[in-house]
Design a protein around this motif. Structure first.
Motif, PDB file in Angstrom:
ATOM      1  N   GLY A  53      37.999  28.435  28.681  1.00 34.29           N
ATOM      2  CA  GLY A  53      37.286  29.403  29.745  1.00 34.29           C
ATOM      3  C   GLY A  53      38.559  30.159  30.472  1.00 34.29           C
ATOM      4  N   LEU A  54      38.254  31.228  31.236  1.00 35.37           N
ATOM      5  CA  LEU A  54      39.095  32.123  32.010  1.00 35.37           C
ATOM      6  C   LEU A  54      38.575  32.127  33.331  1.00 35.37           C
ATOM      7  CD1 LEU A  54      40.830  35.148  30.202  1.00 35.37           C
ATOM      8  CD2 LEU A  54      39.812  35.315  32.435  1.00 35.37           C
ATOM      9  N   VAL A  55      39.664  32.251  34.111  1.00 38.22           N
ATOM     10  CA  VAL A  55      39.330  32.561  35.733  1.00 38.22           C
ATOM     11  C   VAL A  55      40.259  33.716  35.626  1.00 38.22           C
ATOM     12  CG1 VAL A  55      39.767  31.986  38.198  1.00 38.22           C
ATOM     13  CG2 VAL A  55      38.581  30.413  36.311  1.00 38.22           C
ATOM     14  N   VAL A  56      39.564  34.807  36.374  1.00 37.36           N
ATOM     15  CA  VAL A  56      40.166  35.993  36.929  1.00 37.36           C
ATOM     16  C   VAL A  56      40.215  35.997  38.361  1.00 37.36           C
ATOM     17  CG1 VAL A  56      38.197  37.457  36.495  1.00 37.36           C
ATOM     18  CG2 VAL A  56      40.334  38.627  36.635  1.00 37.36           C
ATOM     19  N   SER A  57      41.464  36.267  39.083  1.00 37.84           N
ATOM     20  CA  SER A  57      41.660  36.205  40.486  1.00 37.84           C
ATOM     21  C   SER A  57      41.409  37.589  41.058  1.00 37.84           C
ATOM     22  CB  SER A  57      42.992  35.771  41.101  1.00 37.84           C
ATOM     23  OG  SER A  57      42.875  34.320  40.603  1.00 37.84           O
ATOM     24  N   LEU A  58      40.710  38.051  41.872  1.00 43.60           N
ATOM     25  CA  LEU A  58      40.343  39.451  42.383  1.00 43.60           C
ATOM     26  C   LEU A  58      40.256  39.604  43.777  1.00 43.60           C
ATOM     27  CD1 LEU A  58      37.433  40.068  39.662  1.00 43.60           C
ATOM     28  CD2 LEU A  58      39.782  40.952  39.373  1.00 43.60           C
ATOM     29  N   ALA A  59      40.605  40.620  44.386  1.00 38.07           N
ATOM     30  CA  ALA A  59      40.368  41.120  45.857  1.00 38.07           C
ATOM     31  C   ALA A  59      39.099  40.753  46.035  1.00 38.07           C
ATOM     32  CB  ALA A  59      41.029  42.277  45.943  1.00 38.07           C
TER      33      ALA A  59
ATOM     34  N   ALA B 115      37.790  34.181  40.769  1.00 38.71           N
ATOM     35  CA  ALA B 115      38.168  33.557  41.874  1.00 38.71           C
ATOM     36  C   ALA B 115      38.683  34.506  43.060  1.00 38.71           C
ATOM     37  CB  ALA B 115      39.139  32.386  41.626  1.00 38.71           C
ATOM     38  N   ASP B 116      39.014  34.036  44.207  1.00 42.74           N
ATOM     39  CA  ASP B 116      39.403  35.311  45.518  1.00 42.74           C
ATOM     40  C   ASP B 116      40.986  35.194  44.913  1.00 42.74           C
ATOM     41  OD1 ASP B 116      36.892  35.635  46.382  1.00 42.74           O
ATOM     42  OD2 ASP B 116      37.261  34.147  47.977  1.00 42.74           O
ATOM     43  N   GLY B 117      41.437  36.412  45.075  1.00 48.90           N
ATOM     44  CA  GLY B 117      42.735  36.621  45.060  1.00 48.90           C
ATOM     45  C   GLY B 117      43.373  36.170  46.443  1.00 48.90           C
ATOM     46  N   GLY B 118      44.681  36.232  46.335  1.00 46.25           N
ATOM     47  CA  GLY B 118      45.194  35.597  47.705  1.00 46.25           C
ATOM     48  C   GLY B 118      46.248  36.764  47.817  1.00 46.25           C
ATOM     49  N   ARG B 119      47.163  36.678  49.193  1.00 49.55           N
ATOM     50  CA  ARG B 119      48.250  37.499  49.467  1.00 49.55           C
ATOM     51  C   ARG B 119      49.362  37.656  48.399  1.00 49.55           C
ATOM     52  NH1 ARG B 119      52.781  37.223  52.652  1.00 49.55           N
ATOM     53  NH2 ARG B 119      52.686  34.845  52.958  1.00 49.55           N
ATOM     54  N   GLU B 120      49.873  36.569  48.013  1.00 48.07           N
ATOM     55  CA  GLU B 120      50.703  36.712  46.756  1.00 48.07           C
ATOM     56  C   GLU B 120      50.198  36.045  45.612  1.00 48.07           C
ATOM     57  OE1 GLU B 120      53.579  38.116  47.455  1.00 48.07           O
ATOM     58  OE2 GLU B 120      53.350  38.094  49.656  1.00 48.07           O
ATOM     59  N   ARG B 121      51.130  36.468  44.612  1.00 54.97           N
ATOM     60  CA  ARG B 121      50.365  36.047  43.117  1.00 54.97           C
ATOM     61  C   ARG B 121      50.274  34.648  43.106  1.00 54.97           C
ATOM     62  NH1 ARG B 121      51.721  37.524  37.554  1.00 54.97           N
ATOM     63  NH2 ARG B 121      51.833  35.623  36.407  1.00 54.97           N
TER      64      ARG B 121
END
Length: 235
Positions: A51-57, A77-83
């Motif tokens: 499975g794969l999770v992509v973090s996006l704005a 998933a929700d992206g954050g302020r930093e990587r």
């Protein structure tokens, strides 16, 4: 060779301001698809992927338009302020999906679209039984200089000791989550997953990969890759 099962994380919430484009660089076109789609393809095409999770704005308007956004193997998933924030959020999402602390997780850059299957297989094979994990990397080829605040050379660095860190970077979920959370809480600077593991006292292993697994950072990177793919008949 036995197929090693793994999960994948792709942080894709960045803007990529150095590209000077009208959209985040991962959504620029390359050979008929976005850079992000190419970066995801090698992972999605591997039989070991669980499975794969992509973090996006949270306000990303481009992702829903991609065909892969409907792929049942991909979760958001929700992206954050930093990587590091984006990767940590993705790891928590993986845990919610049933990934175990001892499972392998590969973190790959959203703007690194030229990952070769042979490099991915080599990484999985060489790190399968490693106690820490590691990353694809390439030995430095050019002469390296360390400079002072005035922009003048202080010394020439021994390039035989220097490697360029690439992705994917491969670590077990539990230790990586703990390292990222600890580094963020301590205010430590972590620019990739390996540096978080180093902060936690671990020594990731380097696996030599291909130098053309480049990260698209500037317009000339995209131009170079587009020309290379054209010459190879990949467009």
């Amino acid at each position: 060779m036995k197929t090693l099962p793994f999960w994948a994380v792709v942080p894709a919430a960045g803007i990529g301001s150095r590209m000077r484009a009208d959209r985040p660089k991962q959504y620029l076109q390359l050979a008929g698809r976005t850079i992000l789609e190419h970066s995801l393809h090698c992972l999605l095409d591997h039989p070991g992927l669980q499975g794969l999770v992509v973090s996006l704005a949270t306000d990303d308007p481009y992702w829903p338009d991609l065909a892969c956004s409907k792929d049942s193997r991909i979760q958001r998933a929700d992206g954050g302020r930093e990587r590091a924030d984006s990767v940590l959020n993705a790891l928590l999402r993986l845990e919610a999906l049933g990934a175990a602390a001892g499972d392998w997780v590969l973190v790959h850059d959203a703007a690194r679209p030229n990952l070769a299957r042979s490099d991915l297989d080599r990484l999985l094979d060489e790190l399968a039984d490693d106690p820490v994990g590691g990353l694809l990397a390439v030995p430095a080829r050019d002469t390296l200089k360390r400079v002072g605040a005035d922009g003048r050379v202080v010394e020439t660095v021994d390039r035989s000791l220097i490697w360029q860190a690439y992705t994917p970077q491969m670590f077990r979920l539990g230790p990586l989550r703990a390292a990222l959370a600890g580094a963020l809480a301590a205010g430590a600077t972590v620019t990739d997953e390996a540096s978080a593991m180093e902060w936690a006292g671990q020594s990731p292993r380097l696996v030599e990969g291909r130098s053309d697994n480049l990260k698209v950072t500037r317009p000339e990177d995209l131009q170079w890759l587009a020309q290379r793919w054209h010459d190879q008949g990949r467009d």
